[in-house]
Scaffold this motif. Sequence first.
Motif, PDB file in Angstrom:
ATOM      1  N   TYR A  96     -12.614  28.208   8.259  1.00  0.00           N
ATOM      2  CA  TYR A  96     -13.577  27.114   8.403  1.00  0.00           C
ATOM      3  C   TYR A  96     -14.651  27.523   9.404  1.00  0.00           C
ATOM      4  O   TYR A  96     -14.367  27.929  10.527  1.00  0.00           O
ATOM      5  CB  TYR A  96     -12.901  25.820   8.884  1.00  0.00           C
ATOM      6  CG  TYR A  96     -13.904  24.716   9.145  1.00  0.00           C
ATOM      7  CD1 TYR A  96     -14.579  24.124   8.099  1.00  0.00           C
ATOM      8  CD2 TYR A  96     -14.199  24.306  10.440  1.00  0.00           C
ATOM      9  CE1 TYR A  96     -15.522  23.126   8.322  1.00  0.00           C
ATOM     10  CE2 TYR A  96     -15.137  23.305  10.671  1.00  0.00           C
ATOM     11  CZ  TYR A  96     -15.789  22.726   9.614  1.00  0.00           C
ATOM     12  OH  TYR A  96     -16.715  21.747   9.835  1.00  0.00           O
ATOM     13  N   VAL A 110      -6.840  24.951  10.533  1.00  0.00           N
ATOM     14  CA  VAL A 110      -6.798  25.258   9.099  1.00  0.00           C
ATOM     15  C   VAL A 110      -5.386  25.537   8.602  1.00  0.00           C
ATOM     16  O   VAL A 110      -5.159  25.620   7.391  1.00  0.00           O
ATOM     17  CB  VAL A 110      -7.722  26.457   8.763  1.00  0.00           C
ATOM     18  CG1 VAL A 110      -9.171  26.106   9.064  1.00  0.00           C
ATOM     19  CG2 VAL A 110      -7.291  27.715   9.498  1.00  0.00           C
ATOM     20  N   LEU A 167     -10.967  21.390   2.611  1.00  0.00           N
ATOM     21  CA  LEU A 167     -10.665  22.781   2.893  1.00  0.00           C
ATOM     22  C   LEU A 167      -9.214  23.079   2.523  1.00  0.00           C
ATOM     23  O   LEU A 167      -8.300  22.402   3.014  1.00  0.00           O
ATOM     24  CB  LEU A 167     -10.899  23.026   4.391  1.00  0.00           C
ATOM     25  CG  LEU A 167     -10.866  24.423   4.928  1.00  0.00           C
ATOM     26  CD1 LEU A 167     -12.029  25.234   4.379  1.00  0.00           C
ATOM     27  CD2 LEU A 167     -10.936  24.386   6.451  1.00  0.00           C
TER      28      LEU A 167
END
Length: 171
Positions: free
Chosen positions: A116, A141, A110
């Motif tokens: 996410y 994230v 990611l």
Amino acid sequence: PNIAFGTNGNSTWAKTRSTTVTVSDIGGVNTSSLKYLWNTSTSTPSEGSFSTTFTSGGTINSPAGVTGGYYLWILAKDTEGNTTITRTNVFNLDNTAPSITVDGSNPVYLPIGATYTDAGARASDEHSGVGSVTPTGTVNVNTLGTYKITYNVIDNAGNAATPATRTVYVI
């Protein structure tokens, strides 16, 4: 002889079961003849198949670690030599853990700052059924790193699955 079961089977799945067994006869019971056998068959076993003794009025526990539909068979004789062999209704025993399948990609790569959404996991169990899969762990994230989401589930008989893990790399 007359044979009475405290609990005569149970359709709800469990790891173990037990029942009391009481044997009576108007002419008297040959107490040394009282034997039991657990098995998965509804066909009457031979007298020679019985080897485990019990005491009338005592509790008999299901065999440890087995899974399936089990019957408790009882062999009893009266003092005149008359024999009764009978069984309970089915006891559903489950000692098999459920399994977990991680849905979606694993591992996940990611980019930092991206959104996410976890794809989750599902569980299956061949016998007693399962509840909801419980995830633990978080993904930040906004911080580079390796994150783990772990999934757990317990089946309706109380058997825990081997946890499954998803790895998320924030890069």
